[in-house]
Write a protein that holds these residues in place. Structure first.
Motif, PDB file in Angstrom:
ATOM      1  N   VAL A   1      60.152  45.352  28.061  1.00  0.00           N
ATOM      2  CA  VAL A   1      59.750  45.825  29.277  1.00  0.00           C
ATOM      3  C   VAL A   1      61.241  45.545  30.003  1.00  0.00           C
ATOM      4  O   VAL A   1      61.094  46.503  30.991  1.00  0.00           O
ATOM      5  CB  VAL A   1      58.460  45.680  28.866  1.00  0.00           C
ATOM      6  CG1 VAL A   1      58.170  46.198  30.491  1.00  0.00           C
ATOM      7  CG2 VAL A   1      57.813  46.501  28.134  1.00  0.00           C
ATOM      8  N   LEU A   2      60.895  44.292  30.463  1.00  0.00           N
ATOM      9  CA  LEU A   2      61.151  43.316  31.297  1.00  0.00           C
ATOM     10  C   LEU A   2      63.200  43.972  31.303  1.00  0.00           C
ATOM     11  O   LEU A   2      63.374  44.479  32.536  1.00  0.00           O
ATOM     12  CB  LEU A   2      61.907  41.917  31.554  1.00  0.00           C
ATOM     13  CG  LEU A   2      60.721  40.926  31.845  1.00  0.00           C
ATOM     14  CD1 LEU A   2      60.493  40.167  31.920  1.00  0.00           C
ATOM     15  CD2 LEU A   2      60.563  42.221  33.113  1.00  0.00           C
TER      16      LEU A   2
ATOM     17  N   LEU B   1      64.533  47.392  29.981  1.00  0.00           N
ATOM     18  CA  LEU B   1      64.362  48.764  30.743  1.00  0.00           C
ATOM     19  C   LEU B   1      63.933  48.480  31.983  1.00  0.00           C
ATOM     20  O   LEU B   1      64.085  49.555  32.676  1.00  0.00           O
ATOM     21  CB  LEU B   1      63.223  49.683  29.816  1.00  0.00           C
ATOM     22  CG  LEU B   1      63.823  49.480  27.945  1.00  0.00           C
ATOM     23  CD1 LEU B   1      62.485  50.163  27.253  1.00  0.00           C
ATOM     24  CD2 LEU B   1      64.756  50.266  27.566  1.00  0.00           C
ATOM     25  N   THR B   2      62.868  48.272  32.303  1.00  0.00           N
ATOM     26  CA  THR B   2      62.975  48.173  33.797  1.00  0.00           C
ATOM     27  C   THR B   2      63.455  47.260  34.405  1.00  0.00           C
ATOM     28  O   THR B   2      64.463  48.056  35.450  1.00  0.00           O
ATOM     29  CB  THR B   2      61.967  47.013  34.427  1.00  0.00           C
ATOM     30  OG1 THR B   2      60.457  47.707  33.816  1.00  0.00           O
ATOM     31  CG2 THR B   2      61.141  47.365  35.102  1.00  0.00           C
ATOM     32  N   ARG B   3      64.954  46.773  34.205  1.00  0.00           N
ATOM     33  CA  ARG B   3      65.644  46.474  35.160  1.00  0.00           C
ATOM     34  C   ARG B   3      67.188  47.397  34.891  1.00  0.00           C
ATOM     35  O   ARG B   3      67.578  47.816  36.179  1.00  0.00           O
ATOM     36  CB  ARG B   3      66.037  44.848  34.712  1.00  0.00           C
ATOM     37  CG  ARG B   3      67.813  44.431  35.278  1.00  0.00           C
ATOM     38  CD  ARG B   3      67.546  43.958  36.694  1.00  0.00           C
ATOM     39  NE  ARG B   3      68.477  43.408  37.033  1.00  0.00           N
ATOM     40  CZ  ARG B   3      68.214  42.918  38.024  1.00  0.00           C
ATOM     41  NH1 ARG B   3      67.221  43.112  39.545  1.00  0.00           N
ATOM     42  NH2 ARG B   3      70.099  42.236  38.670  1.00  0.00           N
TER      43      ARG B   3
ATOM     44  N   LEU C   1      66.177  50.644  34.703  1.00  0.00           N
ATOM     45  CA  LEU C   1      65.656  51.658  35.324  1.00  0.00           C
ATOM     46  C   LEU C   1      65.300  51.749  36.417  1.00  0.00           C
ATOM     47  O   LEU C   1      65.507  53.081  37.015  1.00  0.00           O
ATOM     48  CB  LEU C   1      64.839  52.306  34.572  1.00  0.00           C
ATOM     49  CG  LEU C   1      64.918  52.768  32.556  1.00  0.00           C
ATOM     50  CD1 LEU C   1      64.627  53.020  32.376  1.00  0.00           C
ATOM     51  CD2 LEU C   1      66.319  53.852  32.448  1.00  0.00           C
ATOM     52  N   PHE C   2      64.804  50.856  36.845  1.00  0.00           N
ATOM     53  CA  PHE C   2      64.277  50.811  37.914  1.00  0.00           C
ATOM     54  C   PHE C   2      64.916  49.130  38.723  1.00  0.00           C
ATOM     55  O   PHE C   2      64.207  48.361  38.483  1.00  0.00           O
ATOM     56  CB  PHE C   2      62.710  50.622  38.165  1.00  0.00           C
ATOM     57  CG  PHE C   2      61.828  52.306  37.176  1.00  0.00           C
ATOM     58  CD1 PHE C   2      61.925  53.149  37.813  1.00  0.00           C
ATOM     59  CD2 PHE C   2      61.543  51.874  36.253  1.00  0.00           C
ATOM     60  CE1 PHE C   2      62.088  54.464  37.981  1.00  0.00           C
ATOM     61  CE2 PHE C   2      61.187  53.209  35.722  1.00  0.00           C
ATOM     62  CZ  PHE C   2      61.518  53.769  36.738  1.00  0.00           C
TER      63      PHE C   2
ATOM     64  N   LEU D   1      62.877  47.194  41.932  1.00  0.00           N
ATOM     65  CA  LEU D   1      61.596  46.262  41.164  1.00  0.00           C
ATOM     66  C   LEU D   1      62.171  44.958  41.306  1.00  0.00           C
ATOM     67  O   LEU D   1      60.935  44.542  42.113  1.00  0.00           O
ATOM     68  CB  LEU D   1      61.074  46.988  40.191  1.00  0.00           C
ATOM     69  CG  LEU D   1      59.873  48.017  40.425  1.00  0.00           C
ATOM     70  CD1 LEU D   1      59.505  48.330  39.084  1.00  0.00           C
ATOM     71  CD2 LEU D   1      59.159  48.107  40.827  1.00  0.00           C
TER      72      LEU D   1
ATOM     73  N   SER E   1      58.111  42.940  43.165  1.00  0.00           N
ATOM     74  CA  SER E   1      57.374  43.845  43.464  1.00  0.00           C
ATOM     75  C   SER E   1      56.227  43.130  42.367  1.00  0.00           C
ATOM     76  O   SER E   1      56.063  43.353  41.335  1.00  0.00           O
ATOM     77  CB  SER E   1      57.873  45.480  42.480  1.00  0.00           C
ATOM     78  OG  SER E   1      56.670  46.236  42.873  1.00  0.00           O
TER      79      SER E   1
ATOM     80  N   TRP F   1      53.979  45.592  40.837  1.00  0.00           N
ATOM     81  CA  TRP F   1      54.011  46.683  39.477  1.00  0.00           C
ATOM     82  C   TRP F   1      54.735  46.067  38.723  1.00  0.00           C
ATOM     83  O   TRP F   1      54.822  45.608  37.086  1.00  0.00           O
ATOM     84  CB  TRP F   1      55.181  47.790  40.038  1.00  0.00           C
ATOM     85  CG  TRP F   1      54.129  48.918  40.730  1.00  0.00           C
ATOM     86  CD1 TRP F   1      54.158  48.868  42.462  1.00  0.00           C
ATOM     87  CD2 TRP F   1      53.081  49.346  40.136  1.00  0.00           C
ATOM     88  NE1 TRP F   1      53.039  50.205  42.814  1.00  0.00           N
ATOM     89  CE2 TRP F   1      52.426  49.591  41.367  1.00  0.00           C
ATOM     90  CE3 TRP F   1      52.320  50.158  39.220  1.00  0.00           C
ATOM     91  CZ2 TRP F   1      51.251  50.978  41.988  1.00  0.00           C
ATOM     92  CZ3 TRP F   1      50.964  50.332  39.079  1.00  0.00           C
ATOM     93  CH2 TRP F   1      50.685  51.216  40.909  1.00  0.00           C
ATOM     94  N   LEU F   2      55.720  44.772  38.544  1.00  0.00           N
ATOM     95  CA  LEU F   2      56.473  44.407  37.750  1.00  0.00           C
ATOM     96  C   LEU F   2      55.671  43.498  36.880  1.00  0.00           C
ATOM     97  O   LEU F   2      55.720  43.185  35.657  1.00  0.00           O
ATOM     98  CB  LEU F   2      57.738  43.281  38.211  1.00  0.00           C
ATOM     99  CG  LEU F   2      58.588  42.520  37.535  1.00  0.00           C
ATOM    100  CD1 LEU F   2      59.257  43.827  36.677  1.00  0.00           C
ATOM    101  CD2 LEU F   2      59.254  41.801  38.285  1.00  0.00           C
TER     102      LEU F   2
ATOM    103  N   LEU G   1      54.145  45.300  34.294  1.00  0.00           N
ATOM    104  CA  LEU G   1      54.952  45.430  33.696  1.00  0.00           C
ATOM    105  C   LEU G   1      54.593  44.664  32.762  1.00  0.00           C
ATOM    106  O   LEU G   1      55.052  44.822  31.019  1.00  0.00           O
ATOM    107  CB  LEU G   1      56.354  45.986  34.224  1.00  0.00           C
ATOM    108  CG  LEU G   1      56.187  47.727  34.853  1.00  0.00           C
ATOM    109  CD1 LEU G   1      57.495  48.111  35.152  1.00  0.00           C
ATOM    110  CD2 LEU G   1      56.018  48.876  33.843  1.00  0.00           C
TER     111      LEU G   1
END
Length: 122
Positions: free
Chosen positions: A73-74, A76-78, A80-81, A84, A89, A91-92, A95
């Motif tokens: 998840v970290l 993919l978040t890095r 795509l977004f 953050l 954030s 939101w992190l 996630l």
């Protein structure tokens, strides 16, 4: 003269009067999945190789799956977004918790069922 009641026998005396031998039912045996030695179907530990029967994941499998879910998840978040991560954030955190939960649930489904494991190496 009226016959009286029959004498009552105790359970052990009644079984001694029966002279027909009763054979015991055969034990259910199977082969151990690890060492292939004979094993009772109800056993939870093999007496030959000390393998243990487990249902569900063990602690190291849950921990490893949860950390893999967190890393996935970290990552993919890095990708795509990336915004953050610049100012941290809130939101992190959500996630990251979702990644841990996904990894935990994956471990519960992946390692569900009866398994024989060698946990203690002798």
């Amino acid at each position: 003269m009226k016959p009286g009641p029959l004498p009552r026998l105790t359970r052990s005396a009644a079984t001694r009067l029966d002279s027909t031998p009763q054979s015991l039912p055969p034990r259910s045996m199977s082969a151990c999945p690890c060492c292939h030695q004979p094993l009772q179907n109800t056993a939870s530990v093999c007496p030959h190789c000390r393998a243990e029967k487990h249902y569900g994941p063990v602690k190291r499998e849950v921990l490893l799956s949860s950390l893999c879910g967190l890393a996935l998840v970290l990552g993919l978040t890095r990708l795509l977004f990336p915004q953050l991560f610049a100012p941290f954030s809130p939101w992190l955190i959500l996630l990251m918790l979702a990644g841990l939960a996904v990894g935990f649930i994956f471990a519960q489904f992946r390692f569900a069922g009866d398994r024989w494991l060698h946990l203690h190496k002798d």
